[in-house]
Design a protein around this motif. Structure first.
Motif, PDB file in Angstrom:
ATOM      1  N   ARG A 168       0.871  -1.171   0.000  1.00 35.98           N
ATOM      2  CA  ARG A 168       0.000   0.000   0.000  1.00 35.98           C
ATOM      3  C   ARG A 168       0.909   1.222   0.000  1.00 35.98           C
ATOM      4  O   ARG A 168       1.453   1.613   1.049  1.00 35.98           O
ATOM      5  CB  ARG A 168      -0.907  -0.031   1.228  1.00 35.98           C
ATOM      6  N   ARG A 225       2.279   5.239  -1.528  1.00 37.95           N
ATOM      7  CA  ARG A 225       1.879   6.594  -1.892  1.00 37.95           C
ATOM      8  C   ARG A 225       2.897   7.176  -2.863  1.00 37.95           C
ATOM      9  O   ARG A 225       4.106   6.921  -2.748  1.00 37.95           O
ATOM     10  CB  ARG A 225       1.796   7.477  -0.652  1.00 37.95           C
ATOM     11  N   GLU A 277      -2.522   6.933  -4.600  1.00 42.76           N
ATOM     12  CA  GLU A 277      -2.311   5.605  -4.045  1.00 42.76           C
ATOM     13  C   GLU A 277      -1.864   4.614  -5.125  1.00 42.76           C
ATOM     14  O   GLU A 277      -2.517   4.487  -6.157  1.00 42.76           O
ATOM     15  CB  GLU A 277      -3.585   5.087  -3.402  1.00 42.76           C
ATOM     16  N   THR A 294      -1.392   0.687  -5.215  1.00 40.01           N
ATOM     17  CA  THR A 294      -1.662  -0.539  -4.473  1.00 40.01           C
ATOM     18  C   THR A 294      -1.254  -1.728  -5.327  1.00 40.01           C
ATOM     19  O   THR A 294      -1.690  -1.857  -6.475  1.00 40.01           O
ATOM     20  CB  THR A 294      -3.149  -0.644  -4.122  1.00 40.01           C
TER      21      THR A 294
END
Length: 208
Positions: free
Chosen positions: A95, A97, A132, A134
């Motif tokens: 996860r 950024r 984001e 992912t």
């Protein structure tokens, strides 16, 4: 950090209609053509973000990956932060950024006979609000991965305003020969949209 480009790119636009007076203007993205140009300036950064994500995965000794940073080809920086699943499972998630500070890969030429454009990209500094990235890895090290990249980037230069990416990706992963995991070159497909603050939309279809 050197990030070699290993890609064959096929980019498909919703519309290639050229809006009169667009080239070189500083208008907010408001058409399909402007959204296309906004994405083209980000195109290299998508691959760089994946490379940095895998570098962080390999370097992680805890849930938080060490921040991974690369320079834009022309200016600014791209930084990947975030978390990775711990444990011995062969299936793990990340996860992440995506942070940018005056990031630019330089001039891009949208099409033959069109004037090059150069755009610098910026994200908010609050990592919890950054785009984001992912990723889900399966059957590590020689398996597959899927992922998404979703978020908004501010633009300055030949285009100003915002561009929002909503991308889906999938591909293969492999052992790099040293026990670390890397994305298998040529196996990754990325599809989705780049949208303006208005009604502009560009359909992305990329192979890395």
């Amino acid at each position: 950090m050197n990030l070699p480009s290993l890609r064959a790119v096929s980019l498909v636009a919703v519309s290639f209609l050229f809006a009169a007076g667009l080239t070189g203007c500083n208008d907010e993205v408001s058409s399909d053509e402007q959204a296309r140009r906004a994405y083209l300036g980000l195109d290299k950064s998508v691959e760089k973000s994946l490379q940095l994500g895998f570098a962080g995965f390999n370097a992680a000794t805890s849930a938080n990956i060490p921040a991974q940073t690369a320079n834009g080809d022309a200016s600014g920086t791209l930084t990947i932060t975030g978390q990775v699943d711990q444990g011995s499972s062969s299936n793990k998630g990340m996860r992440l950024r995506v942070g940018m500070a005056t990031y630019s890969d330089g001039e891009v030429t949208p099409a033959e006979n069109e004037k090059p454009v150069e755009i610098a990209y910026q994200t908010v500094t609050d990592t919890t609000m950054q785009p984001e990235l992912t990723l889900s890895l399966r059957n590590i090290p020689n398996g597959t991965f899927t992922g998404t990249l979703v978020g908004t980037f501010q633009m300055d230069g030949d285009l100003e305003g915002e561009v929002t990416l909503n991308l889906t990706m999938s591909g293969q992963i492999e052992d790099d020969g040293t026990g670390k995991v890397r994305r298998k070159a040529g196996s990754t497909t990325i599809t989705g949209t780049a949208k303006s603050g208005g009604d502009g939309e560009y359909q992305v279809n990329v192979t890395l």
